[in-house]
Design an enzyme around this catalytic site. Structure first.
Site, PDB file in Angstrom:
ATOM      1  N   GLN A 222     -25.692  -4.384   4.798  1.00  0.00           N
ATOM      2  CA  GLN A 222     -26.152  -3.049   4.412  1.00  0.00           C
ATOM      3  C   GLN A 222     -26.376  -2.177   5.654  1.00  0.00           C
ATOM      4  O   GLN A 222     -27.060  -2.579   6.592  1.00  0.00           O
ATOM      5  CB  GLN A 222     -27.450  -3.164   3.587  1.00  0.00           C
ATOM      6  CG  GLN A 222     -27.956  -1.841   3.051  1.00  0.00           C
ATOM      7  CD  GLN A 222     -26.973  -1.152   2.096  1.00  0.00           C
ATOM      8  OE1 GLN A 222     -26.432  -1.772   1.182  1.00  0.00           O
ATOM      9  NE2 GLN A 222     -26.730   0.133   2.307  1.00  0.00           N
TER      10      GLN A 222
ATOM     11  N   LYS B   6     -27.291  -3.411  -6.137  1.00  0.00           N
ATOM     12  CA  LYS B   6     -26.028  -4.165  -5.999  1.00  0.00           C
ATOM     13  C   LYS B   6     -26.221  -5.583  -6.534  1.00  0.00           C
ATOM     14  O   LYS B   6     -25.372  -6.115  -7.248  1.00  0.00           O
ATOM     15  CB  LYS B   6     -25.584  -4.211  -4.532  1.00  0.00           C
ATOM     16  CG  LYS B   6     -24.981  -2.896  -4.056  1.00  0.00           C
ATOM     17  CD  LYS B   6     -24.778  -2.840  -2.558  1.00  0.00           C
ATOM     18  CE  LYS B   6     -24.420  -1.429  -2.114  1.00  0.00           C
ATOM     19  NZ  LYS B   6     -24.401  -1.244  -0.665  1.00  0.00           N
TER      20      LYS B   6
ATOM     21  N   ASP C 136     -16.155  -4.317   1.661  1.00  0.00           N
ATOM     22  CA  ASP C 136     -16.471  -2.899   1.876  1.00  0.00           C
ATOM     23  C   ASP C 136     -15.282  -2.143   2.474  1.00  0.00           C
ATOM     24  O   ASP C 136     -15.272  -0.916   2.498  1.00  0.00           O
ATOM     25  CB  ASP C 136     -17.644  -2.768   2.861  1.00  0.00           C
ATOM     26  CG  ASP C 136     -18.986  -2.657   2.160  1.00  0.00           C
ATOM     27  OD1 ASP C 136     -19.006  -2.181   1.010  1.00  0.00           O
ATOM     28  OD2 ASP C 136     -20.009  -3.012   2.776  1.00  0.00           O
TER      29      ASP C 136
END
Ligand code: NAD
Length: 293
Positions: A97, A53, A120
């Site tokens: 994460q 990422k 997200d």
């Protein structure tokens, strides 16, 4: 006849090029999109996701705030870090994460992220907006699946779509998006409580699998000529591989002999997820600009 392979790598790169252009426009206005990437602990799969990422952010001309925290980080410490990131005007998106270590309540962490930085789309406000068809971020992996279907002109309206998996990040949001009028699919959501999964998968015009079970779906479970989207990313031990494991999906690649369209793993849904994360970060930064005006 062998299936047409749905190439998420190429489509993902196209999206990333568009994001790059958007970033240039933002930079001309003095804004450098920035994502804070928070990783607690050293789970090898998570480390690899976070690394890719951050590499993708740099390639798109964006910044990342790299926060690698020890496994021993407490919930209060993490909440305090997120609170600071929420207030930081130079940070446009925050990604924690998953999974976080067991001593931290992941839900509490997600709920603490400012919704305007929730790239997200995990915060209940973002999820609520999505379910109610209101404006807001779309969750990256489900959005990636929808764009792949569009890219390959797969008719979705009226199609029987069967999803395996009811997670908050894939199955649940995907089902919600596909029943929107703009997609108009008839959705069946299968999970661990479903009796006779094959009965459902055999009816699927489009089968989307996000079960986290290596090569769980076999050829005898799919309809001839159907579209099979494999969201799974699994590491299975393989002593013949350099790293000691190989990566595979939730669908046995043998289905490509029977399906009309099929996503490979790697190179299918995975690259779409990263591309759409970048897109959400650019949008979050652009939204700040709108507020500033
Ligand atoms: P999860 O473990 O949170 O959920 C799995 C779901 O599958 C559960 O809802 C469960 O009910 C269902 N399930 C599991 N075994 C089943 C079975 N035998 N029969 C019926 N249903 C079953 O998983 P997740 O976070 O949604 O991830 C699923 C897979 O997708 C994983 O392999 C993950 O690595 C991968 N993933 C990939 C991407 C990507 O970018 N491609 C993104 C997220 C997740």
């Amino acid at each position: 006849m062998a299936a047409i392979i749905m190439d998420g790598k190429t489509l993902g790169l196209k999206i990333r090029e568009r994001v790059k252009e958007k970033v240039l426009t933002l930079k001309e206005k003095g804004i450098i999109p920035c994502l804070a990437v928070v990783l607690v602990g050293e789970n090898p799969a998570s480390v690899s996701y976070v690394n890719s990422k951050e590499k993708a952010l740099a390639e798109a001309g964006m910044e990342s705030r790299d926060l690698r925290l020890p496994e021993s980080t407490t919930e209060d410490q993490l909440l305090s870090i997120i609170s600071d990131l929420n207030k930081d005007k130079n940070v446009h998106g925050i990604l924690v994460q998953s999974p976080v270590p067991n001593h931290i309540d992941e839900e509490k962490i997600i709920f603490s992220i400012a919704p305007e930085k929730d790239v997200d789309c995990f915060h209940p406000l973002s999820v609520g907006n999505m379910v109610l068809d209101r404006e807001g971020f779309l969750p990256c992996t489900p959005h990636g699946v929808l764009l792949l279907l569009r890219e390959y002109n797969i008719p979705v309206s009226g199609a029987n779509v069967v999803i395996i998996g009811r997670s908050n990040i894939v199955g649940k949001p995907l089902a919600n998006l596909l029943i929107r009028r703009e997609y108009n699919a008839t959705v069946t959501l299968c999970h661990t409580g479903t009796k006779d999964i094959a009965h459902h998968t055999l009816q699927a015009d489009i089968l989307i699998v996000a079960a986290g079970k290596p090569e769980f779906v076999k050829s005898n479970m799919i309809k001839e000529g159907s579209v099979v989207i494999d969201v799974g990313i699994n590491r299975v031990p393989d002593s013949s591989a350099k790293k000691g494991y190989r990566v595979c999906g939730d669908v046995d690649p043998e289905v490509s002999e029977k399906a009309a369209f099929f996503t490979p793993v790697p190179g299918g849904v995975g690259p779409m997820t990263i591309a759409l994360l970048l897109q959400n970060v650019a949008e979050a930064a652009a939204a700040i600009m709108t507020v500033k005006k």
